[in-house]
Write an enzyme that holds these catalytic residues in place. Structure first.
Site, PDB file in Angstrom:
ATOM      1  N   LYS A 180      -2.425 -18.446  -5.992  1.00 57.36           N
ATOM      2  CA  LYS A 180      -0.983 -18.641  -6.166  1.00 57.36           C
ATOM      3  C   LYS A 180      -0.251 -18.593  -4.823  1.00 57.36           C
ATOM      4  CE  LYS A 180      -0.257 -14.081  -5.574  1.00 57.36           C
ATOM      5  NZ  LYS A 180       0.582 -13.395  -4.563  1.00 57.36           N
ATOM      6  N   GLY A 209       0.810  -1.213   0.000  1.00 55.17           N
ATOM      7  CA  GLY A 209       0.000   0.000   0.000  1.00 55.17           C
ATOM      8  C   GLY A 209       0.841   1.259   0.000  1.00 55.17           C
ATOM      9  N   ASP A 247       2.187 -14.010 -11.747  1.00 56.59           N
ATOM     10  CA  ASP A 247       2.169 -13.829 -10.294  1.00 56.59           C
ATOM     11  C   ASP A 247       2.634 -15.090  -9.576  1.00 56.59           C
ATOM     12  OD1 ASP A 247       1.836 -12.331  -8.035  1.00 56.59           O
ATOM     13  OD2 ASP A 247      -0.331 -12.212  -8.130  1.00 56.59           O
TER      14      ASP A 247
END
Length: 338
Positions: free
Chosen positions: A196, A14, A249
């Site tokens: 994942k 973030g 990813d």
């Protein structure tokens, strides 16, 4: 393009996304629920617990007052842990109800809600009614905060059923080192992001146990097959799983020491007990609750996910990690493309 944006969640991802948006020329408000963290960001422009030794833009401002952070924003980016998405969304909705704003909602969190097994865009849609928002956009792909902080080249996906909103987010984030592709398969992008992490736990465990590259490649390949099976059953487009939010990813999360899921698996494989791993990580390990949610979803959908089941047994049934691997290897032989 200059926009006013609220970023909710001042952890590693973030705060680095907020810094990137600030450097792109936007008016960014980074919201934290910690007074001490906000003070550190504002006074010293650091966030040592999450991104050690990184100096944030001096024009980036941290807030603990959610209403002030949301004031007049065009977009709200959620980067809080999965378990906090619903409660934070409720708080955001209350503010938007009072201010009559209607921002685009973006989230860059990766997980499934444990109790309901819902994707995070579904949770956001439930808690922030359509009259209080524009579209919902999912931001996901192979990315480590530590590498984006160094301006390493990173490519990820902005997924939304609203093409215009996805393009808005694409333009918001893109620069010389951060490239965004748009996608309309929200289901596939969110499931790839969440599932994942399970395979990354397994990849770390293999490393901790001393296995090599052959084992890692096998786990990632068959893990992607499991992710695709469940994703397609839930409405995802198959090709999404060979894209950035799928195999991309998976590669970065299952092979890097930057991945907290990989590190947690590595510690489990090295002999640490789960409680100690969780306590010492210092950050949320999304793969642990995601394993439970995926296991339960697979049972409901009658989807075969043997790797996920094995990791679930280790995490939730105290199975011996050294025994589940030979059990997986000795399963009945099957065609690869089933």
């Amino acid at each position: 393009m200059t926009e006013k944006i609220a970023v909710l969640g001042a952890g590693s991802w973030g705060s680095i996304l907020a810094n990137l948006l600030d450097e792109n020329g936007n008016d960014v408000r980074l919201w934290s629920n910690s007074e001490a963290q906000a003070a550190e960001l504002n006074d010293h422009h650091t966030n040592q617990h999450y991104v050690p030794d990184f100096h944030y833009s001096e024009s980036l401002t941290a807030y603990t007052d959610l209403a002030a952070a949301l004031d007049g924003v065009a977009a709200v980016l959620f980067v809080v842990p999965t378990k906090a998405i619903r409660s934070v969304a409720q708080q955001v909705a209350a503010v938007l109800q009072q201010t009559h704003q209607k921002p685009i909602i973006i989230h860059a969190s990766k997980g499934l809600e444990l109790e309901t097994h819902k994707r995070l865009s579904q949770v956001l849609a439930e808690e922030i009614p359509a009259d209080l928002r524009q579209a919902i956009v999912v931001l996901s792909g192979p990315s480590h905060a530590e590498e984006v902080a160094k301006r390493d080249i990173t490519l990820i996906t902005a997924a939304s059923e609203d093409t215009k909103a996805a393009t808005f987010v694409q333009q918001l984030f893109m620069n010389d080192y951060f490239r965004i592709y748009t996608n309309n398969d929200v289901i596939g992008v969110e499931l790839g992001a969440a599932l994942k992490n399970i395979i990354a736990l397994g990849a770390g465990a293999l490393h901790g146990l001393g296995y090599g590259d052959d084992a890692k490649a096998a786990l990632m390949t068959r893990g992607l097959a499991e992710i695709s099976r469940l994703g397609v059953a839930l409405g995802a487009q198959p090709l999404t799983f060979i894209g950035l939010s799928g195999v991309g990813d998976l590669i970065v999360t299952a092979t890097s020491v930057h991945s907290r899921n990989w590190r947690a698996g590595n510690e489990l494989g090295s002999g640490q007990d789960l409680k100690t791993v969780i306590e010492t990580m210092g950050m949320v390990i999304e793969g642990i609750p995601s394993t439970k949610a995926a296991y339960e979803l697979a049972q409901q959908q009658s989807i075969e996910m043997p790797i996920t089941e094995a990791i679930y047994d280790v995490l939730y049934n105290n199975a011996d990690i050294k025994q589940v691997i030979p059990q997986l290897m000795r399963r009945e032989g099957k065609p690869e493309l089933q």
